[in-house]
Scaffold this motif. Sequence first.
Motif, PDB file in Angstrom:
ATOM      1  N   GLY A 238       0.783  -1.231   0.000  1.00  0.00           N
ATOM      2  CA  GLY A 238       0.000   0.000   0.000  1.00  0.00           C
ATOM      3  C   GLY A 238       0.810   1.274   0.000  1.00  0.00           C
ATOM      4  O   GLY A 238       0.240   2.374   0.086  1.00  0.00           O
ATOM      5  N   TYR A 239       2.136   1.177  -0.088  1.00  0.00           N
ATOM      6  CA  TYR A 239       2.960   2.394  -0.144  1.00  0.00           C
ATOM      7  C   TYR A 239       2.771   3.058  -1.510  1.00  0.00           C
ATOM      8  O   TYR A 239       2.789   2.396  -2.553  1.00  0.00           O
ATOM      9  CB  TYR A 239       4.426   2.070   0.132  1.00  0.00           C
ATOM     10  N   THR A 240       2.592   4.364  -1.487  1.00  0.00           N
ATOM     11  CA  THR A 240       2.196   5.096  -2.691  1.00  0.00           C
ATOM     12  C   THR A 240       3.306   5.943  -3.311  1.00  0.00           C
ATOM     13  O   THR A 240       3.121   6.483  -4.391  1.00  0.00           O
ATOM     14  CB  THR A 240       1.013   6.026  -2.374  1.00  0.00           C
ATOM     15  N   ASN A 241       4.438   6.059  -2.629  1.00  0.00           N
ATOM     16  CA  ASN A 241       5.515   6.927  -3.114  1.00  0.00           C
ATOM     17  C   ASN A 241       6.832   6.155  -3.087  1.00  0.00           C
ATOM     18  O   ASN A 241       7.703   6.406  -2.261  1.00  0.00           O
ATOM     19  CB  ASN A 241       5.597   8.187  -2.249  1.00  0.00           C
ATOM     20  N   VAL A 242       6.933   5.217  -4.006  1.00  0.00           N
ATOM     21  CA  VAL A 242       8.066   4.296  -4.042  1.00  0.00           C
ATOM     22  C   VAL A 242       8.934   4.578  -5.266  1.00  0.00           C
ATOM     23  O   VAL A 242       8.421   4.756  -6.377  1.00  0.00           O
ATOM     24  CB  VAL A 242       7.580   2.834  -4.085  1.00  0.00           C
ATOM     25  N   LYS A 243      10.241   4.631  -5.047  1.00  0.00           N
ATOM     26  CA  LYS A 243      11.200   4.824  -6.133  1.00  0.00           C
ATOM     27  C   LYS A 243      12.335   3.818  -5.975  1.00  0.00           C
ATOM     28  O   LYS A 243      12.551   3.265  -4.895  1.00  0.00           O
ATOM     29  CB  LYS A 243      11.762   6.251  -6.127  1.00  0.00           C
ATOM     30  N   VAL A 244      13.072   3.608  -7.073  1.00  0.00           N
ATOM     31  CA  VAL A 244      14.235   2.720  -7.040  1.00  0.00           C
ATOM     32  C   VAL A 244      15.441   3.458  -7.623  1.00  0.00           C
ATOM     33  O   VAL A 244      15.350   4.056  -8.696  1.00  0.00           O
ATOM     34  CB  VAL A 244      13.984   1.423  -7.831  1.00  0.00           C
ATOM     35  N   PHE A 245      16.523   3.428  -6.878  1.00  0.00           N
ATOM     36  CA  PHE A 245      17.800   3.940  -7.380  1.00  0.00           C
ATOM     37  C   PHE A 245      18.455   2.753  -8.087  1.00  0.00           C
ATOM     38  O   PHE A 245      19.206   1.997  -7.505  1.00  0.00           O
ATOM     39  CB  PHE A 245      18.636   4.456  -6.207  1.00  0.00           C
ATOM     40  N   THR A 246      18.123   2.594  -9.365  1.00  0.00           N
ATOM     41  CA  THR A 246      18.460   1.383 -10.105  1.00  0.00           C
ATOM     42  C   THR A 246      19.961   1.147 -10.220  1.00  0.00           C
ATOM     43  O   THR A 246      20.431   0.010 -10.108  1.00  0.00           O
ATOM     44  CB  THR A 246      17.834   1.439 -11.513  1.00  0.00           C
TER      45      THR A 246
END
Length: 382
Positions: A238-246
């Motif tokens: 349910g987390y809505t602000n997810v990013k990945v430092f690929t």
Amino acid sequence: MPYRMITALFAILFFIGALSGCATQQPATPVQAAANASAEPAFEPFHDIVDMAFVQQHVSIPMADNVMLIDSRPYKPKYVQGHIPMAVSIPDSQFDKMTDRLPADKNSLLIFYCEGLKCKLSHKSAMKAEALGYTNVKVFAEGYPKWVADKAHYPSVSAEWVKSQIDQGADMVLVDSRPKKAKYDQGHIPSAISIPDTYFDKQKDQLPADRNKLLVFYCGGLDCKLSHKSAAKAIDLGYTNVKVFTEGYPAWVAYAGKASTATVAGTAIKGGAEEGSIDHAEFRRIVAESPESIYLVDVRDADEFKKGSLKTAVNIPVDDLEAKIKTLPADKPVVFICGTGARSGESYYMVQDVRPELKNVFYIDGEMTINKDGSFDLKKPI
């Protein structure tokens, strides 16, 4: 949106633009006359448009050797702030200088994208790639806005962005998805917590209770799936602000081993959230009350400028800007505008590289629709 509908939408938009160009116009200023004289032919969208499903089936970690996903937006500020995972940055304005990044095999699948249906950059780059002899070139016309609009998707960010967030004390949780003893304990990004993907379910209680909190996952680089797997699990929670430092920890080691201010008539200009940007309300106030107090530069292509721009704007397309930066005035703030914040942001950073002593420089970060009468609508960036 099916690719046939996208192509049809482009045709309608450009037909309307062509009709509006035939309307009676006020006498052109010398600057506008010069721009009109050098106007480019009407833009045509690339002939091979693909949809989200096509892009999804070709994004893999790592990417296949014969597939390249290419972000045609400026590296700064757009790509570093967010891009489709595994995409390579080849800004359209730098395309000719960066062709060495393209695959040697001319039969490789190249998928270009930029800032959505109003953005020409990916189409222009795709045409350039075909001119170089590439035979399997596509354009994801809906681009980055379509990608991030899907709640199941997350954007990737770059080392510069991660460092800026740390430096600013941003309210985020940075998560190292690598094994703790073998990797995290040997070295990790400052402020990161350890939640190895293998133990995600057992250690998810370390994640914040606030499901809207910014979460940024990273692991061991472009060949590492751990951060992507953890990000997907966080979204499922349910987390809505997810990013990945690929690019992950290797890129951090290589890289790491504010809003600007100026004055207009004695008043400080309020900067926006991103470095170099100007607050939208502030920009509207200046345009309404003292438009001559800033040097306004529209960095869109000449054909776009011809269809309508702000009354005090001069047209210097971003492709021509580098050679003209030395002519920008130092006695008043310079503000760059375009349609999406991509080219205007690139212009800001170009000035920082070429003429760093020019301090009072800003850009509009956001979607800007400019009408023929000089009025405009301005929306927050995605």
